[in-house]
Each structure stands twice: as structure tokens, then as C-alpha cells.
Design a protein around this motif. Structure first.
Motif, PDB file in Angstrom:
ATOM      1  N   ALA A 396     -28.095  22.356  27.612  1.00 16.63           N
ATOM      2  CA  ALA A 396     -26.968  23.293  27.619  1.00 16.63           C
ATOM      3  C   ALA A 396     -27.286  24.534  28.455  1.00 16.63           C
ATOM      4  O   ALA A 396     -26.464  24.987  29.260  1.00 16.63           O
ATOM      5  CB  ALA A 396     -26.615  23.689  26.186  1.00 16.63           C
ATOM      6  N   ALA A 400     -25.621  25.471  32.141  1.00 13.89           N
ATOM      7  CA  ALA A 400     -24.941  26.757  32.327  1.00 13.89           C
ATOM      8  C   ALA A 400     -25.416  27.433  33.609  1.00 13.89           C
ATOM      9  O   ALA A 400     -24.605  27.995  34.370  1.00 13.89           O
ATOM     10  CB  ALA A 400     -25.187  27.650  31.113  1.00 13.89           C
ATOM     11  N   ARG A 403     -24.019  25.353  36.582  1.00 16.86           N
ATOM     12  CA  ARG A 403     -22.576  25.560  36.760  1.00 16.86           C
ATOM     13  C   ARG A 403     -22.292  26.908  37.411  1.00 16.86           C
ATOM     14  O   ARG A 403     -21.388  27.042  38.244  1.00 16.86           O
ATOM     15  CB  ARG A 403     -21.874  25.470  35.410  1.00 16.86           C
ATOM     16  CG  ARG A 403     -21.827  24.058  34.816  1.00 16.86           C
ATOM     17  CD  ARG A 403     -21.276  24.084  33.408  1.00 16.86           C
ATOM     18  NE  ARG A 403     -19.902  24.574  33.390  1.00 16.86           N
ATOM     19  CZ  ARG A 403     -19.241  24.921  32.290  1.00 16.86           C
ATOM     20  NH1 ARG A 403     -19.858  24.837  31.106  1.00 16.86           N
ATOM     21  NH2 ARG A 403     -17.998  25.339  32.349  1.00 16.86           N
ATOM     22  N   GLU A 404     -23.079  27.895  37.035  1.00 20.67           N
ATOM     23  CA  GLU A 404     -22.899  29.222  37.630  1.00 20.67           C
ATOM     24  C   GLU A 404     -23.189  29.191  39.127  1.00 20.67           C
ATOM     25  O   GLU A 404     -22.529  29.882  39.912  1.00 20.67           O
ATOM     26  CB  GLU A 404     -23.813  30.226  36.928  1.00 20.67           C
ATOM     27  CG  GLU A 404     -23.610  31.661  37.383  1.00 20.67           C
ATOM     28  CD  GLU A 404     -24.470  32.633  36.601  1.00 20.67           C
ATOM     29  OE1 GLU A 404     -24.535  33.814  36.997  1.00 20.67           O
ATOM     30  OE2 GLU A 404     -25.071  32.218  35.583  1.00 20.67           O
ATOM     31  N   GLU A 609     -15.431  13.269  35.103  1.00 24.83           N
ATOM     32  CA  GLU A 609     -14.711  13.975  34.043  1.00 24.83           C
ATOM     33  C   GLU A 609     -13.960  12.999  33.145  1.00 24.83           C
ATOM     34  O   GLU A 609     -13.964  13.125  31.922  1.00 24.83           O
ATOM     35  CB  GLU A 609     -13.726  14.972  34.663  1.00 24.83           C
ATOM     36  CG  GLU A 609     -12.930  15.756  33.636  1.00 24.83           C
ATOM     37  CD  GLU A 609     -11.907  16.677  34.279  1.00 24.83           C
ATOM     38  OE1 GLU A 609     -11.388  17.560  33.580  1.00 24.83           O
ATOM     39  OE2 GLU A 609     -11.619  16.494  35.475  1.00 24.83           O
ATOM     40  N   THR A 629     -10.928  20.391  25.399  1.00 21.22           N
ATOM     41  CA  THR A 629     -11.043  21.422  26.424  1.00 21.22           C
ATOM     42  C   THR A 629     -12.224  21.134  27.346  1.00 21.22           C
ATOM     43  O   THR A 629     -13.111  20.342  27.010  1.00 21.22           O
ATOM     44  CB  THR A 629     -11.238  22.795  25.767  1.00 21.22           C
ATOM     45  OG1 THR A 629     -12.503  22.802  25.084  1.00 21.22           O
ATOM     46  CG2 THR A 629     -10.124  23.076  24.750  1.00 21.22           C
ATOM     47  N   PRO A 630     -12.265  21.787  28.507  1.00 19.05           N
ATOM     48  CA  PRO A 630     -13.434  21.640  29.385  1.00 19.05           C
ATOM     49  C   PRO A 630     -14.745  22.019  28.694  1.00 19.05           C
ATOM     50  O   PRO A 630     -15.787  21.402  28.952  1.00 19.05           O
ATOM     51  CB  PRO A 630     -13.122  22.582  30.551  1.00 19.05           C
ATOM     52  CG  PRO A 630     -11.630  22.621  30.602  1.00 19.05           C
ATOM     53  CD  PRO A 630     -11.181  22.547  29.163  1.00 19.05           C
ATOM     54  N   ASP A 631     -14.691  23.030  27.812  1.00 19.43           N
ATOM     55  CA  ASP A 631     -15.908  23.396  27.084  1.00 19.43           C
ATOM     56  C   ASP A 631     -16.376  22.249  26.193  1.00 19.43           C
ATOM     57  O   ASP A 631     -17.586  22.026  26.037  1.00 19.43           O
ATOM     58  CB  ASP A 631     -15.657  24.644  26.241  1.00 19.43           C
ATOM     59  CG  ASP A 631     -15.537  25.905  27.092  1.00 19.43           C
ATOM     60  OD1 ASP A 631     -16.007  25.877  28.249  1.00 19.43           O
ATOM     61  OD2 ASP A 631     -14.978  26.897  26.603  1.00 19.43           O
ATOM     62  N   ASP A 632     -15.418  21.515  25.601  1.00 16.90           N
ATOM     63  CA  ASP A 632     -15.784  20.352  24.782  1.00 16.90           C
ATOM     64  C   ASP A 632     -16.498  19.302  25.629  1.00 16.90           C
ATOM     65  O   ASP A 632     -17.458  18.662  25.173  1.00 16.90           O
ATOM     66  CB  ASP A 632     -14.541  19.739  24.136  1.00 16.90           C
ATOM     67  CG  ASP A 632     -13.891  20.667  23.128  1.00 16.90           C
ATOM     68  OD1 ASP A 632     -14.616  21.488  22.536  1.00 16.90           O
ATOM     69  OD2 ASP A 632     -12.660  20.581  22.942  1.00 16.90           O
ATOM     70  N   TRP A 634     -18.257  19.781  28.423  1.00 11.71           N
ATOM     71  CA  TRP A 634     -19.603  20.223  28.786  1.00 11.71           C
ATOM     72  C   TRP A 634     -20.543  20.186  27.574  1.00 11.71           C
ATOM     73  O   TRP A 634     -21.745  19.915  27.713  1.00 11.71           O
ATOM     74  CB  TRP A 634     -19.570  21.620  29.384  1.00 11.71           C
ATOM     75  CG  TRP A 634     -19.131  21.635  30.817  1.00 11.71           C
ATOM     76  CD1 TRP A 634     -17.970  22.122  31.331  1.00 11.71           C
ATOM     77  CD2 TRP A 634     -19.859  21.101  31.927  1.00 11.71           C
ATOM     78  NE1 TRP A 634     -17.923  21.933  32.676  1.00 11.71           N
ATOM     79  CE2 TRP A 634     -19.067  21.312  33.086  1.00 11.71           C
ATOM     80  CE3 TRP A 634     -21.088  20.470  32.072  1.00 11.71           C
ATOM     81  CZ2 TRP A 634     -19.476  20.910  34.350  1.00 11.71           C
ATOM     82  CZ3 TRP A 634     -21.496  20.070  33.332  1.00 11.71           C
ATOM     83  CH2 TRP A 634     -20.699  20.291  34.455  1.00 11.71           C
ATOM     84  N   THR A 635     -19.998  20.442  26.386  1.00 13.28           N
ATOM     85  CA  THR A 635     -20.813  20.309  25.174  1.00 13.28           C
ATOM     86  C   THR A 635     -21.262  18.870  24.981  1.00 13.28           C
ATOM     87  O   THR A 635     -22.419  18.595  24.636  1.00 13.28           O
ATOM     88  CB  THR A 635     -20.023  20.780  23.946  1.00 13.28           C
ATOM     89  OG1 THR A 635     -19.656  22.156  24.116  1.00 13.28           O
ATOM     90  CG2 THR A 635     -20.846  20.631  22.671  1.00 13.28           C
TER      91      THR A 635
END
Length: 766
Positions: A396, A400, A403-404, A609, A629-632, A634-635
Motif C-alpha cells: 500500500a 502510493a 501513483r504519486e 482496472e 470506488t477507485p480507492d477500493d 487500489w486497496t
């Protein structure tokens, strides 16, 4: 199904493509751009198109259409069951045949796993009974499972018994052969580590370091000394890109200069699971390198002799299973040779059963387990930090950061579009790196051979469109090392992968061209084969016979623009693409770390995706309409990339089974002690205890009967009033109630007065 020819099977397996075409047509009809739609909208349209297709099949009689299509293809189906006669079997015969089936398939499970769940015994028992008939329902399955546990199985030609135990809150099974291998490996490792006869002196190591000219870091020097000073077995845990090959150079020089056992110095041999990984050890000055399987064969046949003067350097030991590792340590015990191992348990693991590194970590003393945990491959500090996070299972945090920087992305679209995006990125970055004078360029890895083939085809199409692959294309029948067959187009400018150690001619002289996993470039054709450019820049001519599989006469070549993650382990490139066109459900922290640590510069993480969305959607309960969601997504990706499913060991299950048995014995002893202690105080303990238990049972039963009697007396009060005088009736009712109450008090007194077992003050056991 195997009776149906493959071309016919492919001709009728077109529903998925039809649904995709319908979905794209629907989007176009409604003014939508399919390529720009979010993954969620695409999945909704695909689901509707699939439902429409299934409804259409139910509405129309397609059987005749299918028959007409089959006739047009020149094929007529006949059942594969014609002429089958099933003899009636006795129960014993049914169980025996089902046992043979289950034992054979269970042995296949133990080929890649040291421990399996006990449920698999029932699964294979049920499958075995399908062919013999199930007469007694679940009892038949239970009987076959009992036969497996009683009779055992045959594994690699050896009859082995099954060991059942409770481990990690599940009933699991291992076998005696696996336990013997793991125990023997641990014992051999301990003995080898105690043999310091071949250890280098501090002075010899210092001279070799000084002569090498390298400015080693303190951590590297701290790894060099225990590796050189160690006993007959030492294992260096080194992270990817830590410079293990570099630190070997002074040690190889020191071993060659060691004349204690021979005037010519010591013989140093390098080995790894794959030829390509073994040959990388030549950069450290090791002249003779072998893949592990041929090395073991040569030792068994006597073609290669090892002595106390031999030093064997093993690389990528995480991919070596306990069985071949034990063979090497048995050889070490016979000959006294020295074995030095390099590897990392956090990278891709062995395909065969067991975990050799974990066994060695438990068996070897700390001084025989040096570590080198700082990577030197990545040029930037953030790159080294990201690689370390992936190794530690902290995906994770690593994602992060990526992705940044824009180096980890979820690509929308169907599978073809995701593969196309990966191919576009490869071509674009390749051009940039070439323009900048990069030496090693960009590489691509993917989890499966199918992924590799699709990505390679997509890259090839783009290079062909650019004119880098010219038009003299011929399609050949090909096969890979696992027996998969496919059509392989080859033209000048193509890149192909070798699947075995291959020989050819360079300038008219026979020589080695490449190994399994090597990528070569097609420069043209000769009268009897291909002209290839090797990875080291030579031009080699190879005859067809050297490129063909002897059994199938197919070319033993594959698509060469991408590699599987396991095949890519050990390579170093300027940039790398970790391609995941089917999402992350099949990856682990081990494969992720291997893929994410291949490059000096940027590693691009490209994920489908739609595939991740589909996985997450199926995790939801039926009827759950919570939006994803997109956060889901990536999790979900981070959880998959952080999983570390270490391979279980048979010796752990054996230890758990022994602990359970010892606890059971201790419990029986404690109970017996409590009973004997109580009997000293009351010789009639057993009789009194039985009376108490009976009284409690009777009291419990009569209580219900007395309550029912009370209700019956009350309900029949009016009837009694009609028969006798009211006063007499009241007196009679009170008498009945008094009798019931007295009976209840008597039962309570009987139960309460029975003797009880005395609690022992020491054991606290009743």
C-alpha cells in the motif's frame, strides 16, 4: 471433451467475443465511446449483452444451426461413450478402484505442496467414486478416505504413509517421504556448517578484496567475511540488486588461490535452477556454470566429480526445493566440498514441495546466515525505498509513492485494450531509452505464459506496423517447455525466446548460442534454419533440428518481447514494466517484489482496472449495491500484492500432531490422577457418582411431569366440581397439589444429597 478436435472446439468457443462485439455495438448506437467508458459502465453493458445472448439461445433452436456449422467444417459428432460396458462391482472393488484414483491424484498434489488440507482427500475420493458408482452416499467417501489413511500412497515410486494433524486451526495432511527429506536436509545442513576445513583465512580475504579494486560498503564487507570464513555450508540472504555477484569476485579469486588441497588452487563451480541465472555467475569470475538439473545428472553419472577441493556456488536458492537441495548436501557429506548459497526467501519460490530456505534458516547457526539487505540496483533513493516496501509486504505504501509519480496506473478497457496500452508504453519507452543511449533498455514481465504471449503479439504488431519487422513472415508450429502448442509467426526483426540450451555455429565454428529464457533476434533465414543475433551481440546460424522439439517436430521457440516473472528473476534492465493484464488476484508479495525490482530506473506497474473491479464486485454479498470506488480498487491491489503465502513444511505438521498427542496423554493422566485421589476419600465413588447422575436425570424429567400434572388438575377443576360437592372438590384438589409438592421436594432432596466428586486442590480438576 478430449474427443472433440481442437479446431472444432475453437470454432464453437466464440460466445465471449460475440458478447464483447454486442456491447461495443450498443455503446456506438447510443453515442458512447467504448474506449473512454469507465470500467463499471463497461461491465454493466457486458452483463446485459451476455444476458441477451443467453436469452436468445433459449428462445431459438440453435441445435440445428450448430449441426449445420459442424457439417460445414467437415466434422460430425459421435458420442465418446458408444460401446461402453460398465461391469457391476462389489463394494470392495469400488473402494479399491476409487482409492487408486484418489491416491494417484493426491500424489500429484504432493509434488508441489508438502502439506495439503484434509478436505482434498474427500474431494479425490468423491471423484474416484464417480467412475465406480456411489452406493452408500457420504459413507462411501468416508470409506475411501479411510483407505487413503490406512494404505498410504505411492510418491515418486516410493510407498509413503500419510500423517494427519491439526495445524493453523485446520486438519491437514503430509507424507512420510516429505518429512524424511526435510529432517534429513536439516541434519545434513547442521553437519556441513560445522566443517571449517575449507574456510578461507582473514588474510586471504583481505588480499582478495584489495586486489579486486572495488570499494565495498560496510554491509557488503560484513557479508563477504562470513561467506568466505564459513564452514562447508553458508547461505547469504541478499535482496534483489544488492550486488551479490560483485561481492563474489574477491571470494572466487581467493578460492582459486587457495592451494591447500591442490597445487592448481580450488575448483569453483556455479549453478542455479535455470541456465541463464547460472551463467550470470560468470560475471563473478566463475568459469564453469550449470543449470541445477543437468548438474545433478552429471554428478549421478560420474561425468562431473567433486572433491574437498570443490567450491559450489548456488544462486537464486529460493527456487530450489528441499529434494534437490538434499541431494547436494548428501554429495557434500560424501566428498567434503564447500557449498555457498545466495538467495532471498522473499522472491519467487520453488515449484516443488517444501521450502528449503526456511529449513536452512532453522538449522544453520547465525554465523552461517549473513545478510545483505540494502539494494544497490535502483539509482534513486525512492526507487530503493519502494523496492524495500514491496519486499516487506508493504504494498500500500509502495503503490502510493508510485501513483504519486505516475508509475502505477489502472488501465480501463477490455483485455485487448489493456494489452495494447502495455505494448504502446513498451514501444514509447524503448524509443526514449535508445535515444538516451541506454544499454539494457526496457523489459516486460507478466504472471502467466498466456499473458506473455498476448503482450508479445501486441508489441510485435506495433513494430511490424512501424516497419521494424519486415514482410518475409512465415507462421510455424511451435511448442513451449510445458507442452503448450501455438502458431508462431517469424520474420526478420522478430525477437523469440529459447526454451532450452541451444547450440549453433558462429563464423563456421560450433558454439553455445543461448539458454532457456534467453531472448534472441531473428536476422534472417538460411538454407536449413535461422540466423539469430545473440544477447551478447554475436551472429549465429542455427539448423532447424537444433530448434525443434524431437517428439512433436515443432519449433521450441516462444514470443520474445516479454517474460514470465519467474523467468525474469535475475535480469537487470534500465526500465521495467510489471504488466498485470488480468488484475492482481493471482499475484503475491513474492512475485510482486521480483517484478518490481528488475530495473535500475523506473518500474511501471500497469494493471487492468476491469479485472480488479470484477474481482472486487464478486467479493460483495449478493444484493449489495454499495458502489466500488477507485480507492477500493487500489486497496484490493495492495492486499493482493502484500500476501505472503509461505509454503508449509511437513515437519511443522508432524510437530503439531506430536504436540496434540502429548496433550491428550497429559489430559488422560490428569483425569486418572483425579479419579484415584477421589477414590481414596470415598471407596464407593463410582457407585455414588452414578446414583447422583441418575437422580439428576430423573429430577429433570419428573419436574416436567409434575408441572404438567398441576396444569391438568387446574384445567379439570370444573369437571370435578360437577361430580362432588364443591367443598369436597376443593379439599381433593389441595390434597393432590400437596402430594405433587411433596414428591418434588423429595426428588430435590435426593439429588442434592448425593455425594459429589472432591476437587483436588493441586490439579484443580474435578
Amino acid at each position: 471433451m478430449l474427443a472433440i478436435p481442437e479446431p472444432i472446439s475453437k470454432a464453437f468457443s466464440k460466445g465471449r467475443q460475440q458478447i464483447l462485439n454486442k456491447a461495443k455495438a450498443y455503446a456506438t448506437d447510443h453515442g458512447l465511446d467504448w474506449n473512454s467508458l469507465p470500467a463499471e459502465d463497461k461491465m454493466d453493458i457486458l452483463r446485459d449483452a451476455g444476458a441477451e445472448g443467453r436469452l436468445g439461445k433459449m428462445k431459438t433452436d440453435e441445435r440445428n444451426i450448430w449441426r449445420e456449422q459442424a457439417a460445414a467444417l467437415g466434422w460430425q459428432h459421435r458420442t465418446a461413450m458408444e460401446g461402453a460396458i460398465h461391469a457391476r462391482l462389489s463394494d470392495a472393488e469400488r473402494f479399491d478402484r476409487a482409492h487408486e484414483f484418489a491416491a494417484r491424484h493426491l500424489a500429484e498434489e504432493f509434488r508441489t505442496a508438502a502439506v495439503v488440507e484434509h478436505e482434498k482427500l474427500g474431494m479425490y475420493a468423491a471423484r474416484g467414486l464417480i467412475g465406480t458408482g456411489i452406493a452408500g452416499g457420504p459413507d462411501d467417501i468416508t470409506r475411501v478416505v479411510e483407505l487413503l489413511e490406512e494404505r498410504g500412497i505411492r510418491l515418486k515410486g516410493e510407498h509413503v504413509a500419510l500423517v494427519v494433524g491439526l495445524f493453523d486451526e485446520k486438519v491437514r495432511v503430509t507424507n512420510t517421504a516429505q518429512i524424511r527429506i526435510e529432517q534429513s536436509l536439516a541434519e545434513r545442513a547442521k553437519a556441513a556448517a560445522r566443517d571449517f576445513s575449507g574456510a578461507l583465512s582473514v588474510q586471504a580475504i583481505e588480499r582478495a578484496i584489495a586486489d579486486s579494486g572495488f570499494a565495498f560498503t560496510e554491509e557488503q564487507r560484513a557479508a563477504i567475511y562470513p561467506l568466505g570464513r564459513g564452514g562447508g555450508l553458508t547461505m547469504l540472504t541478499g535482496v534483489a540488486g544488492a550486488g551479490k555477484t560483485t561481492l563474489l569476485e574477491p571470494l572466487v579469486a581467493a578460492w582459486r588461490a587457495d592451494t591447500r588441497f591442490s597445487e592448481d588452487g580450488r575448483e569453483v563451480i556455479g549453478a542455479a535452477m535455470a541456465w541463464r541465472q547460472a551463467e550470470a555467475l560468470q560475471d563473478a569470475g566463475i568459469r564453469r556454470t550449470y543449470a541445477l538439473a543437468p548438474l545433478l545428472r552429471m554428478i549421478e553419472t560420474g561425468e562431473l566429480e567433486t572433491t574437498r577441493n570443490t567450491v559450489l556456488v548456488l544462486d537464486e536458492v529460493s527456487q530450489i526445493a528441499p529434494r534437490p537441495m538434499l541431494k547436494l548436501l548428501e554429495l557434500q557429506a560424501r566428498t567434503g566440498m564447500t557449498i555457498k548459497m545466495l538467495g532471498d526467501r522473499e522472491q519467487a519460490q520453488a515449484i516443488e514441495a517444501g521450502d528449503a530456505i526456511e529449513i536452512l534458516r532453522r538449522a544453520l547457526p547465525p554465523e552461517a546466515l549473513p545478510e545483505l539487505l540494502t539494494t544497490m540496483r535502483q539509482a534513486s533513493r525512492s526507487g530503493r525505498e519502494i523496492a524495500g516496501l514491496f519486499r516487506d509486504g508493504e504494498a500500500a505504501k509502495a503503490l502510493a509513492m508510485k501513483r504519486e509519480d505516475g508509475h502505477a496506473v489502472l488501465i480501463g478497457g477490455d483485455r485487448d485494450q489493456v494489452v495494447g496500452s502495455i505494448a504502446d508504453l513498451y514501444v514509447a519507452r524503448r524509443d526514449i531509452l535508445r535515444a538516451g543511449g541506454a544499454k539494457d533498455g526496457i523489459t516486460v514481465s507478466a504472471p502467466t505464459n498466456d499473458d506473455v504471449a498476448e503482450i508479445s503479439r501486441a508489441i510485435r504488431e506495433r513494430l511490424k506496423h512501424r516497419g521494424e519487422i519486415v514482410g518475409d513472415e512465415i507462421i510455424y508450429r511451435a511448442i513451449d517447455q510445458d507442452g503448450r502448442t501455438y502458431d508462431l509467426p517469424i520474420a526478420t526483426g522478430d525477437r523469440v525466446r529459447l526454451f532450452r540450451r541451444t547450440w549453433g555455429t558462429v563464423d563456421g565454428r560450433a558454439c553455445h548460442v543461448g539458454d532457456n529464457g534467453d531472448i534472441v533476434e531473428v536476422l534472417g533465414r538460411t538454407d536449413d534454419g535461422l540466423r539469430l543475433g545473440t544477447k551478447d551481440g554475436r551472429v549465429a546460424d542455427l539448423e532447424w533440428r537444433r530448434l525443434c522439439d524431437s517428439e512433436t517436430n515443432r519449433l521450441l521457440l516462444g514470443f520474445g518481447h516479454a517474460l514470465t516473472i519467474s523467468a525474469a528473476q535475475g535480469i537487470t534492465s534500465d526500465e521495467h514494466i510489471n504488466a498485470l493484464p488480468r488484475g492482481t488476484s493471482g499475484v503475491t508479495a513474492f512475485t510482486t517484489y521480483s517484478a518490481e525490482s528488475r530495473s535500475r530506473g523506473t518500474t511501471w506497474t500497469i494493471i487492468s482496472e476491469a479485472a480488479v473491479y470484477e474481482t472486487e464486485r464478486y467479493r460483495q454479498a449478493l444484493g449489495d449495491i454499495t458502489p466500488i470506488t477507485p480507492d477500493d480498487l487500489w486497496t484490493r491491489v495492495a492486499e493482493d500484492m502484500s500476501r505472503k503465502p509461505y509454503k508449509a513444511l511437513g515437519i511443522d505438521l508432524l510437530a503439531a500432531a506430536r504436540r496434540d498427542r502429548e496433550r491428550a496423554v497429559d489430559t488422560f493422566i490428569a483425569c486418572r490422577h483425579a479419579l484415584e485421589t477421589a477414590q481414596l476419600d470415598n471407596p464407593h465413588l463410582g457407585r455414588d457418582a452414578l446414583k447422583r447422575l441418575r437422580a439428576l436425570a430423573i429430577n429433570k424429567t419428573l419436574s416436567r411431569h409434575l408441572a404438567a400434572l398441576d396444569r391438568a388438575v387446574a384445567e379439570n377443576g370444573e369437571l370435578i366440581h360437577d361430580i362432588v360437592h364443591e367443598q369436597e372438590a376443593d379439599t381433593h384438589l389441595r390434597a393432590l397439589q400437596a402430594e405433587a409438592a411433596a414428591a418434588k421436594r423429595q426428588m430435590d432432596a435426593t439429588a442434592g444429597g448425593a455425594p459429589r466428586l472432591r476437587r483436588d486442590s493441586a490439579s484443580k480438576e474435578p
